[in-house]
Write a protein that holds these residues in place. Structure first.
Motif: not given
Length: 173
Positions: A172, A153-155, A131, A53-54, A169, A151, A51, A133
């Protein structure tokens, strides 16, 4: 395809369980950086979820067709830090502790992206990302720890999104 920069999935001497869990992450990101499908597959369960970014990809065929098709066409370097591992054990019916076969992992990863084959050319567009993880792992029948769910998630992102063919971004959506 294997890479001369990839070591075998099973290393010698054997690692502790905690080291082996972290090695699943190292195998995964080294596979990203070297376009090594076999090494990537050694880090993922066949029905695992990847996964970003969703945007979830389920099972190795879909992960290969969507995720790896994007990542492997780039020149990337993934730097992994702040790795934390939580091992889980159960108990047998007799009350004895079972072997650790499940774990959770978190990490922070910095990635530099360039268009494929352009990373060493001066003045090329690039995209750097930071990111988080989060992963759930299982020890597979072959003894290797593998992701059931990874999972990302890029911040933050800095640079030119066109390097990867779009905006992370928006993956997702």
């Amino acid at each position: 395809m294997t890479s001369p920069f990839s070591l075998p999935a099973v290393l010698n001497p054997p690692m502790t369980s905690r080291e082996a869990v972290v090695d699943a992450l190292y195998r995964c990101v080294m596979a990203f950086d070297t376009a090594d499908t076999a090494l990537f597959d050694s880090s993922f369960m066949p029905d695992g979820v990847f996964e970003v970014n969703r945007r979830a990809m389920e099972g190795l065929p879909e992960i290969h067709d969507i995720g790896l098709a994007l990542i492997f066409k780039l020149d990337t370097t993934h730097l992994v830090t702040n790795v934390r591992v939580h091992m889980r054990t159960g108990t047998t019916k007799a009350g004895a502790a079972e072997e650790e076969n499940e774990a959770s992992l978190t990490a922070t990863v910095l990635v530099q992206h360039f268009a494929g084959g352009k990373g060493m050319e001066p003045g090329q567009k690039s995209l750097m990302s930071g990111s988080l993880y989060r992963a759930e792992l299982t020890r597979d029948m072959d003894g290797l720890w593998k992701f059931r769910h990874l999972q990302i998630k890029s911040t933050w992102m800095q640079g030119d999104y066109s390097v990867i063919g779009g905006n992370f971004s928006e993956m997702g959506q």
